[in-house]
Enzyme design. Structure first.
Site, short mmCIF file in Angstrom:
data_model
loop_
_atom_site.label_atom_id
_atom_site.label_comp_id
_atom_site.label_asym_id
_atom_site.label_seq_id
_atom_site.Cartn_x
_atom_site.Cartn_y
_atom_site.Cartn_z
CE LYS A 135 -2.07 -1.24 3.94
NZ LYS A 135 -1.61 -2.40 4.24
NE ARG A 170 -4.84 -1.53 9.72
CZ ARG A 170 -3.76 -0.84 9.31
NH1 ARG A 170 -3.80 0.18 8.42
NH2 ARG A 170 -2.76 -1.59 9.08
NE ARG A 198 8.14 -2.34 6.41
CZ ARG A 198 6.88 -2.03 6.39
NH1 ARG A 198 6.45 -1.30 5.53
NH2 ARG A 198 6.13 -2.52 7.34
NE ARG A 233 5.95 -0.18 10.27
CZ ARG A 233 4.84 -0.21 9.64
NH1 ARG A 233 4.71 0.26 8.19
NH2 ARG A 233 3.96 -0.93 9.66
NE ARG A 281 2.22 -4.77 11.23
CZ ARG A 281 3.26 -4.60 10.35
NH1 ARG A 281 4.56 -5.07 10.96
NH2 ARG A 281 3.16 -3.98 9.16
P1 AP5 Z 1 4.92 -1.38 2.01
O1 AP5 Z 1 4.61 -0.81 0.56
O2 AP5 Z 1 5.23 -0.86 2.77
O3 AP5 Z 1 3.46 -2.27 2.29
P2 AP5 Z 1 2.07 -1.79 3.12
O4 AP5 Z 1 1.03 -2.51 2.59
O5 AP5 Z 1 2.31 -0.39 3.13
O6 AP5 Z 1 2.66 -2.54 4.45
P3 AP5 Z 1 2.55 -1.77 5.93
O7 AP5 Z 1 3.32 -2.59 6.72
O8 AP5 Z 1 2.74 -0.37 6.08
O9 AP5 Z 1 1.00 -2.06 6.33
P4 AP5 Z 1 0.41 -2.18 7.76
O10 AP5 Z 1 -0.86 -2.13 7.23
O11 AP5 Z 1 0.82 -3.31 8.73
O12 AP5 Z 1 1.11 -0.89 8.33
P5 AP5 Z 1 0.33 0.62 8.74
O13 AP5 Z 1 1.38 1.54 8.87
O14 AP5 Z 1 -1.00 1.00 8.05
O15 AP5 Z 1 5.59 -2.87 1.68
C1 AP5 Z 1 6.18 -3.91 2.41
C2 AP5 Z 1 7.42 -4.19 2.27
O16 AP5 Z 1 7.31 -4.89 0.83
C3 AP5 Z 1 8.43 -3.02 1.83
O17 AP5 Z 1 9.83 -3.30 2.27
C4 AP5 Z 1 8.20 -2.91 0.28
O18 AP5 Z 1 9.55 -2.30 -0.42
C5 AP5 Z 1 8.10 -4.40 -0.32
N1 AP5 Z 1 7.36 -4.31 -1.42
C6 AP5 Z 1 6.26 -3.61 -1.91
N2 AP5 Z 1 5.97 -4.13 -3.13
C7 AP5 Z 1 6.64 -5.26 -3.40
C8 AP5 Z 1 6.81 -6.16 -4.48
N3 AP5 Z 1 5.90 -5.87 -5.46
N4 AP5 Z 1 7.48 -7.02 -4.49
C9 AP5 Z 1 8.67 -7.31 -3.52
N5 AP5 Z 1 8.67 -6.38 -2.33
C10 AP5 Z 1 7.73 -5.25 -2.40
O19 AP5 Z 1 -0.20 0.51 10.24
C11 AP5 Z 1 0.57 0.13 11.28
C12 AP5 Z 1 -0.24 0.09 12.70
O20 AP5 Z 1 -1.02 1.38 12.90
C13 AP5 Z 1 -1.29 -0.88 12.63
O21 AP5 Z 1 -0.85 -2.35 13.05
C14 AP5 Z 1 -2.44 -0.34 13.76
O22 AP5 Z 1 -1.92 -0.46 14.94
C15 AP5 Z 1 -2.00 1.16 13.40
N6 AP5 Z 1 -3.29 1.45 12.43
C16 AP5 Z 1 -2.65 2.17 11.29
N7 AP5 Z 1 -4.11 2.50 10.62
C17 AP5 Z 1 -5.14 2.43 11.50
C18 AP5 Z 1 -6.40 2.17 11.31
N8 AP5 Z 1 -7.01 2.91 10.32
N9 AP5 Z 1 -7.07 1.80 12.31
C19 AP5 Z 1 -6.60 1.41 13.54
N10 AP5 Z 1 -5.17 1.29 13.68
C20 AP5 Z 1 -4.37 1.71 12.72
MG MG Z 2 2.24 1.15 4.87
#
Ligand code: AP5
Ligand code: MG
Length: 193
Positions: free
Chosen positions: A14, A89, A128, A134, A145
């Site tokens: 994402k 979410r 990552r 992180r 997660r």
């Molecule tokens: P990346 O692009 O970072 O993936 P992502 O989907 O953004 O993954 P996140 O870890 O950010 O998702 P998340 O939903 O757990 O975290 P968030 O910050 O939203 O890619 C991941 C890796 O893969 C990278 O190293 C990238 O380079 C690699 N990659 C990408 N594409 C690739 C490909 N095609 N091939 C190979 N490698 C690839 O949330 C974190 C925390 O915050 C949650 O756990 C929760 O506690 C809280 N939170 C956030 N939003 C909310 C909400 N709306 N409600 C409640 N709690 C929330």
């Molecule tokens: Mg992300």
């Protein structure tokens, strides 16, 4: 205005694809994960509270996240549109977002759901973790997660599918290839800027 949700499990790409889409289509990127990590690093009361959940791989309570989003949308009232990353979410967040946008005379136009096999999600996030700094990129929290995603978040896809707005996209393959699949869907609504 054109408003897009980029949807998918942790590690589905994402954040990576949001960056590409933002620059190609000039949309404002709103990532609740980034906003929360900013609050954590500034040690605000919201951040201190949110960290307790994030470190355990649990969702932060809906009311905290919804309040944060509303302010962000208002800050950029003139935007060409928004790309929501990691939000909504839960079903409650989706309903709150729909209402918020309706109040601003707009709506979600498209939800692009990145689909990636679980094994690959884990592999990407562990990878990552070596450099991201992180606190939730370790195997134990990654598993939580992903579990939280299936328990609470996956249903959001059904919410938008019922509105005819959901498109599933294969999220494994090259970053460029996936970007091109996403762009094809977006271009049905909006030309690159
Ligand atoms: P990346 O692009 O970072 O993936 P992502 O989907 O953004 O993954 P996140 O870890 O950010 O998702 P998340 O939903 O757990 O975290 P968030 O910050 O939203 O890619 C991941 C890796 O893969 C990278 O190293 C990238 O380079 C690699 N990659 C990408 N594409 C690739 C490909 N095609 N091939 C190979 N490698 C690839 O949330 C974190 C925390 O915050 C949650 O756990 C929760 O506690 C809280 N939170 C956030 N939003 C909310 C909400 N709306 N409600 C409640 N709690 C929330
Ligand atoms: Mg992300």
């Amino acid at each position: 205005m054109f408003n897009l949700i980029l949807f998918g499990p942790p590690g589905s790409g994402k954040g990576t694809q949001s960056a590409n889409i933002t620059s190609a289509f000039r949309l404002e990127h709103i990532s609740t994960g980034d906003l929360l990590r900013d609050e954590v690093s500034r040690q605000t009361p919201l951040g201190v509270e949110a960290k307790k959940y994030m470190d355990q791989g649990l969702l932060v309570p809906d009311e905290v996240v919804i309040g944060m989003i509303s302010g962000k949308i208002d800050e950029q009232a003139d935007a060409r549109g928004f790309i929501f990353d990691g939000f909504p979410r839960t079903k409650a967040q989706a309903e709150a977002l729909d209402k918020l946008l309706e109040f601003k005379n707009t709506e979600i136009h498209l939800v692009l759901a990145l689909e990636v096999p679980e094994q690959e999600l884990v592999k990407r996030l562990v990878g990552r973790g070596a450099t991201s700094g992180r606190s939730d990129d370790n195997e134990e929290v990654i598993a939580k997660r992903i579990k939280e995603y299936y328990a609470k978040t996956e249903a959001v896809a059904g919410h938008y599918n019922a509105q005819g707005k959901l498109e599933r996209i294969q999220g494994s393959g090259t970053i460029d290839g996936i970007f091109s699949s996403l762009s094809k869907e977006i271009e049905k609504y909006l030309l690159p800027a």
